[in-house]
Write an enzyme that holds these catalytic residues in place. Sequence first.
Site, PDB file in Angstrom:
ATOM      1  N   GLU A  20      -3.376  -7.807  -3.421  1.00 44.13           N
ATOM      2  CA  GLU A  20      -3.194  -8.554  -4.660  1.00 44.13           C
ATOM      3  C   GLU A  20      -3.313  -7.616  -5.838  1.00 44.13           C
ATOM      4  O   GLU A  20      -4.107  -6.687  -5.789  1.00 44.13           O
ATOM      5  CB  GLU A  20      -4.257  -9.666  -4.763  1.00 44.13           C
ATOM      6  CG  GLU A  20      -3.985 -10.778  -3.779  1.00 44.13           C
ATOM      7  CD  GLU A  20      -5.038 -11.874  -3.801  1.00 44.13           C
ATOM      8  OE1 GLU A  20      -5.674 -12.049  -4.845  1.00 44.13           O
ATOM      9  OE2 GLU A  20      -5.217 -12.525  -2.782  1.00 44.13           O
ATOM     10  N   HIS A  48      -3.038 -16.976  -5.357  1.00 42.19           N
ATOM     11  CA  HIS A  48      -4.508 -17.021  -5.333  1.00 42.19           C
ATOM     12  C   HIS A  48      -5.014 -18.009  -6.373  1.00 42.19           C
ATOM     13  O   HIS A  48      -5.868 -17.702  -7.208  1.00 42.19           O
ATOM     14  CB  HIS A  48      -5.131 -15.640  -5.575  1.00 42.19           C
ATOM     15  CG  HIS A  48      -6.542 -15.534  -5.032  1.00 42.19           C
ATOM     16  ND1 HIS A  48      -7.100 -14.368  -4.581  1.00 42.19           N
ATOM     17  CD2 HIS A  48      -7.500 -16.476  -4.834  1.00 42.19           C
ATOM     18  CE1 HIS A  48      -8.333 -14.581  -4.152  1.00 42.19           C
ATOM     19  NE2 HIS A  48      -8.599 -15.859  -4.298  1.00 42.19           N
ATOM     20  N   ARG A  68      -9.191 -14.297   2.567  1.00 38.77           N
ATOM     21  CA  ARG A  68      -8.802 -13.065   1.869  1.00 38.77           C
ATOM     22  C   ARG A  68      -7.585 -12.489   2.589  1.00 38.77           C
ATOM     23  O   ARG A  68      -7.428 -12.653   3.799  1.00 38.77           O
ATOM     24  CB  ARG A  68      -9.934 -12.031   1.918  1.00 38.77           C
ATOM     25  CG  ARG A  68     -11.050 -12.268   0.942  1.00 38.77           C
ATOM     26  CD  ARG A  68     -10.657 -11.902  -0.491  1.00 38.77           C
ATOM     27  NE  ARG A  68     -11.751 -12.156  -1.423  1.00 38.77           N
ATOM     28  CZ  ARG A  68     -11.981 -13.334  -2.012  1.00 38.77           C
ATOM     29  NH1 ARG A  68     -11.197 -14.367  -1.764  1.00 38.77           N
ATOM     30  NH2 ARG A  68     -12.993 -13.461  -2.868  1.00 38.77           N
TER      31      ARG A  68
END
Lengths: 323, 323
Positions: free
Chosen positions: B270, B288, B241
């Site tokens: 994000e 991602h 992450r």
Amino acid sequence: MTSELPPLLVLGPPALYSLFQSQNSNKYRFLDAFSSNLPLLQFLQTQQIHPSSVRAILCNPLQPVTADVIRSLPSLGIVVTVSVGSDHIDILKCLRRCIHVVTLGTQFTADVADIAVALLIDVHFKISAGDRFARNWGPCKPLASPSGSKLGGKRVGIIGLGRIGGEVAKRLEAFDCIIMYHSRNKNPSVSYTFYSNVVDLASNSDVLILCCPLTEQTKYIVNKEVMLALGKDGIIVNVGRGALIDEKVLVQCLMKGEIRGAGLDVFENEPNVPEELFALDNVVLSPHAAAYTLDCFMDACEHVAKSLDAFFSSKSLIISPIT
Amino acid sequence: MTSELPPLLVLGPPALYSLFQSQNSNKYRFLDAFSSNLPLLQFLQTQQIHPSSVRAILCNPLQPVTADVIRSLPSLGIVVTVSVGSDHIDILKCLRRCIHVVTLGTQFTADVADIAVALLIDVHFKISAGDRFARNWGPCKPLASPSGSKLGGKRVGIIGLGRIGGEVAKRLEAFDCIIMYHSRNKNPSVSYTFYSNVVDLASNSDVLILCCPLTEQTKYIVNKEVMLALGKDGIIVNVGRGALIDEKVLVQCLMKGEIRGAGLDVFENEPNVPEELFALDNVVLSPHAAAYTLDCFMDACEHVAKSLDAFFSSKSLIISPIT
């Protein structure tokens, strides 16, 4: 003083050439033919070197060592090339004249295998395309839709299971790929499925990886029939030589989606790359840089130096296998 | 008729959502909260759904399931997230209310591990940068000079040796990398060197790969001290992450060359990526998309459907471990 050193005719410089020169400046008089536009014999004249005093050539894959070159150097005894392949050298002519041809050994093996795997994963997961996309748009706009499939379980057909092919296989086994191969002869020491016919290999593969040398027999070993047998979900990776693939057909297949993608470290007419490829997202282009690490070139320079030392000191010379 | 189906509150849709919907349209009434700008309770009102009739949430990592959301749904019994991590869900609140939290299991493991390796090789050998270079200039102008070193022999420090970390280790062993790791506890079943301290791991590593979940303890686990310990030849890969790394510091280190490069599949905020990264050649950006394959999402949709089926049919529900 320098003129008493044996001349080393450099048709193509290795990377790190200036380092190589400085380390060997007390041993050879470097004749940088690559930096001159003159024909070879005229170039030698400007250097006040008689052709018969040239016993050694240093070259790289971009400069051919033709029958003409060999013929014009009556005392030539060794050609050292900073490459794994020797397809740019007139090997038959060298053999007839008993000229040693020294190629690189295992210096580049691991790196080329690493790059082959990298190109495959890149094409499969669209890494470079994703990077380009992120730089242009930011990742707030994700790629259109999920596509593709897992890498694990993919059937990878390796063409040429030599040193590099073997290292590629070892790596891809760790990704749970299924390895199969084509080569001149079946290798009894491996359990991978062997195909004596490239079309059959392609029909049974999801991926083709070219790791074989370029010879008269392997030129265009991946032709239209092979590409169509591989099919529209298939990926081709080439870390061998450009002319292993019929490049015009490859470009068409990529543009029409007749194969899924390609990762190319080599091209048929280097240094040129077909411009049609620049706009395609299903291709990853690597400028024949597979082994472009400092480690490799340090190793390669050492190999070249040792080979030339052995030749000029008339010790027995271990010749790398001509692949 | 549709109104008699149990409502499924969709805070964030999985990829392939329309497929998922069509496959499950006879089972649930889909409440697409993600496509509305209204606050949750107002949205439910427009759908004529009483908050107490909502028993299930479907979400993805971009939409938090906060304490407020949980509080406003008194009958909530299950939260299914289309992600491996659960850091976007208030887990404590769920535990207190005995709400099941179902994350994905192994569906994405292999793909995320593949991408971690791909990002490392890409940064190490400058694959995406080379591709960009070739498209802009053609390969007639080779990359400036050989740089870097072999991948084999590199010391790879994996932070979080769970399922994904283990698969990364397995793959990189085939590249002859040396594996070491940090995790909460030493894993007695592996022989890799364990570091209880991340700075020590970084000091002894050439590469750091982040594969751990994001928790209060792991936020900024890679901070300035860790980056400086890794040093200017070091590469960081993040498939965990974004907030595992202090992103502002990372950007500075990349710009100043205080670390060599980074391969990033995740970002702290994000879908935003720090714009400073767009101009850098020592970074590879992946939106991602680590697990962005059709196979994976088909598997994920099946997993979601089964979990919801089990919940609504009151069969015993196998909860994925909350990592």
